[in-house]
Motif scaffolding. Structure first.
Motif, short mmCIF file in Angstrom:
data_model
loop_
_atom_site.label_atom_id
_atom_site.label_comp_id
_atom_site.label_asym_id
_atom_site.label_seq_id
_atom_site.Cartn_x
_atom_site.Cartn_y
_atom_site.Cartn_z
N TYR A 175 1.77 -10.84 7.49
CA TYR A 175 2.30 -9.72 6.20
C TYR A 175 1.58 -9.52 5.13
O TYR A 175 1.05 -8.19 4.74
CB TYR A 175 3.89 -10.06 5.67
CG TYR A 175 4.64 -9.15 4.89
CD1 TYR A 175 4.85 -7.70 5.29
CD2 TYR A 175 4.43 -9.36 3.30
CE1 TYR A 175 5.28 -6.82 4.43
CE2 TYR A 175 4.76 -8.38 2.57
CZ TYR A 175 5.26 -7.10 2.98
OH TYR A 175 5.84 -6.32 2.23
N ILE A 176 1.13 -10.44 4.56
CA ILE A 176 0.18 -10.40 3.23
C ILE A 176 -1.26 -10.01 3.69
O ILE A 176 -1.70 -9.28 2.72
CB ILE A 176 0.15 -11.68 2.43
CG1 ILE A 176 -0.38 -13.01 2.98
CG2 ILE A 176 1.70 -11.95 2.00
CD1 ILE A 176 -0.87 -13.89 2.17
N ASP A 177 -1.72 -10.30 4.89
CA ASP A 177 -2.91 -9.81 5.33
C ASP A 177 -2.68 -8.37 5.43
O ASP A 177 -3.99 -7.59 5.10
CB ASP A 177 -3.55 -10.65 6.57
CG ASP A 177 -4.60 -10.25 6.94
OD1 ASP A 177 -5.76 -10.28 6.44
OD2 ASP A 177 -4.92 -9.59 8.22
N ARG A 178 -1.85 -7.90 6.25
CA ARG A 178 -1.53 -6.57 6.44
C ARG A 178 -1.35 -5.70 5.17
O ARG A 178 -1.68 -4.26 5.04
CB ARG A 178 -0.03 -6.31 7.18
CG ARG A 178 -0.06 -5.00 7.80
CD ARG A 178 0.88 -4.89 8.82
NE ARG A 178 2.25 -5.31 8.43
CZ ARG A 178 2.88 -6.47 9.05
NH1 ARG A 178 2.35 -7.14 9.38
NH2 ARG A 178 4.06 -6.75 8.15
N GLU A 179 -0.68 -6.05 4.24
CA GLU A 179 -0.40 -5.67 2.78
C GLU A 179 -1.56 -5.83 1.78
O GLU A 179 -1.43 -5.20 0.51
CB GLU A 179 0.78 -5.96 2.42
CG GLU A 179 2.21 -5.54 3.10
CD GLU A 179 2.10 -3.97 3.40
OE1 GLU A 179 1.84 -3.44 2.56
OE2 GLU A 179 2.47 -3.73 4.54
N GLY A 180 -2.41 -6.67 1.96
CA GLY A 180 -3.54 -6.96 1.01
C GLY A 180 -2.75 -7.77 -0.13
O GLY A 180 -3.52 -7.72 -1.29
N LEU A 181 -1.95 -8.64 0.15
CA LEU A 181 -1.17 -9.38 -1.04
C LEU A 181 -1.61 -10.67 -0.97
O LEU A 181 -2.17 -11.27 -0.10
CB LEU A 181 0.22 -9.56 -0.93
CG LEU A 181 0.77 -8.06 -0.95
CD1 LEU A 181 2.55 -8.19 -0.41
CD2 LEU A 181 1.08 -7.25 -2.15
N GLU A 230 2.08 -13.10 -4.95
CA GLU A 230 2.53 -11.57 -5.32
C GLU A 230 3.36 -11.27 -4.33
O GLU A 230 4.28 -10.56 -4.44
CB GLU A 230 1.22 -10.65 -4.90
CG GLU A 230 0.33 -10.25 -6.17
CD GLU A 230 -1.17 -9.55 -5.77
OE1 GLU A 230 -1.56 -8.97 -6.84
OE2 GLU A 230 -1.53 -9.74 -4.56
N TYR A 231 3.16 -12.13 -3.07
CA TYR A 231 4.50 -11.82 -2.13
C TYR A 231 5.82 -12.34 -2.71
O TYR A 231 6.89 -11.77 -2.58
CB TYR A 231 3.95 -12.50 -0.91
CG TYR A 231 5.09 -12.79 0.07
CD1 TYR A 231 5.61 -11.68 1.13
CD2 TYR A 231 5.87 -14.04 0.52
CE1 TYR A 231 6.58 -11.82 2.07
CE2 TYR A 231 6.80 -14.27 1.42
CZ TYR A 231 7.23 -13.28 2.03
OH TYR A 231 8.05 -13.31 2.85
N GLN A 246 7.38 -10.10 -5.05
CA GLN A 246 7.77 -8.63 -4.45
C GLN A 246 9.08 -9.26 -3.96
O GLN A 246 9.98 -8.30 -3.88
CB GLN A 246 6.73 -8.61 -3.32
CG GLN A 246 7.45 -7.23 -2.40
CD GLN A 246 6.35 -6.86 -1.44
OE1 GLN A 246 6.60 -7.35 -0.26
NE2 GLN A 246 5.30 -6.28 -1.68
#
Length: 401
Positions: free
Chosen positions: A140-146, A150-151, A154
């Motif tokens: 998820y964080i790779d896809r969103e650039g987080l 930050e995750y 969020q």
């Protein structure tokens, strides 16, 4: 997964599962049975085996005060649901039972019944994270650039940073109080606190060794305060509370990281501990010290790696190594006290976490064993450990008198 606020909790030592949890259970039972004249509490398994050394009876009596409390110790009876079982009974003037509650202290101060976890009153309640494994989180964080922190930001509510700031202030206060303390720790082992002496001796070392000597002093400071029943922060438990604060305090003092950076590192550390709690356990009575000091080592390793600029892959690698090299760690405290080997073990885990950070930073983050895999392995290893190595003081080092 639930909020990481449940990983960090301010309370009194020496054990989150043997004092914080039982004390909270006692207070909850007292609140619902105000008509009781007295109480009877039966402790099972690990709670009974090491309860006197951990001051479990004192924690329960304090929670049910001012009414009389009878404690029954049943170390020979281990409940299938969890080794830390407690049966509360409210009694009338004729010693007849008015109400009963079977509850379990499952580690980190958490309570559960066979129907599910008992709410802690920490908001937000319920599931706040949409993912429960590190694989899902990293995708998820790779896809969103987080980043990891930050995750966390969020998913959590707006009070997160204020909450972590309170935890960080208490961590620092505990270390600073521990560094000034110089006494024999109560319990019968006649163990003298060492943090004060180690802190002074560290000044004589060359800079290359001084920083490591100070990390030891910081870890001892918190762990000794915990052993004395002082105010500490679970990270993720009382028995492992010295690891993360020592590393963070060292990085603030010796590397000038800001409080904001440290709070972000705490958020990431809490996330990894949350994955462990969700998919395995942080209870020494359930899986040995690998679940407590092993998890704390994970938290300290990922926090330091993030502070030094590690990528998500490097941070996950640091976490995997920290747990992998604590696999099989037994929980066999002398006399049931959170002193030997617990206090030294916190110091060694803090040093190990910093070494793991260096190893992970030198890599490109690629490795074969995933963090999720090693967490699963820890859980299976804990199930395979004989009960005498899981906070019962019936085997291992506890036999050396």
């Amino acid at each position: 997964m639930e909020t990481i606020k449940k990983i960090y909790k301010i309370g009194y030592g020496p054990s989150s599962s043997h004092t914080m949890g039982p004390n909270r259970a006692a207070e909850m039972f007292a609140a619902r049975t105000k008509q009781a004249i007295s109480y009877r509490v039966t402790l099972y398994g690990s709670l009974a085996a090491t309860g006197k050394g951990h001051h479990t009876d004192m924690a329960i009596t304090r929670g049910l005060a001012p009414k009389d409390v009878e404690i029954i110790w049943r170390a020979d009876e281990v409940k299938p649901f969890h080794p830390n079982g407690m049966l509360f009974e409210a009694l009338d003037a004729d010693r007849q039972t008015l109400d009963t509650w079977m509850v379990y202290s499952i580690g980190g101060g958490y309570l559960a019944t066979e129907e599910g976890e008992v709410p802690m009153g920490i908001t937000p309640e319920g599931e706040v994270y949409p993912h429960s494994t590190m694989k899902e989180i990293m995708e998820y964080i790779d896809r969103e650039g987080l980043s990891f922190w930050e995750y966390v930001e969020q998913c959590e509510d707006g009070s997160l940073w204020f909450y972590l700031e309170e935890m960080w202030k208490q961590m620092q206060q505990t270390i600073e109080e521990g560094l000034l303390d110089d006494r024999v720790i109560a319990g019968g082992l006649h163990l003298r606190s060492k943090a004060h002496q180690y802190f002074i001796r560290a000044s004589a070392f060359k800079p290359s060794l001084q920083s490591r000597a100070l990390v030891i002093a910081y870890a001892l400071a918190t762990s000794e305060q915990n052993a004395c029943g002082a105010r500490i922060v679970t990270a993720p438990t009382c028995g492992s509370s010295g690891v993360l604060p020592a590393v963070l305090y060292h990085l603030k003092k010796n590397h000038d990281f800001s409080d904001r950076e440290i709070l972000r590192a705490m958020a990431t550390a809490g996330l990894f501990a949350n994955v462990i709690k969700t998919n395995a356990t942080i209870s020494g009575a359930e899986a040995g010290c690998q679940a407590e000091v092993g998890s704390a080592c994970v938290m300290a390793a990922v926090a330091s790696n993030q502070l030094f600029g590690g990528s998500p892959k490097q941070i996950e690698y640091a976490a995997e190594m920290a747990m992998e090299h604590n696999l099989g760690l037994t929980c066999d405290p002398l006399c049931g006290l959170v002193q030997i080997p617990c206090i030294e073990r916190n110091a060694m885990a803090a040093l190990r976490a910093l070494d793991i950070n260096i190893y992970a930073m030198m890599s490109d983050g690629r490795h074969i064993i995933s963090f999720d895999k090693v967490v699963k392995t820890m859980k299976l290893t804990g199930k395979d450990l004989p009960s005498l190595y899981k906070e019962t003081s019936l085997g291992g080092l506890a036999l050396n008198d």
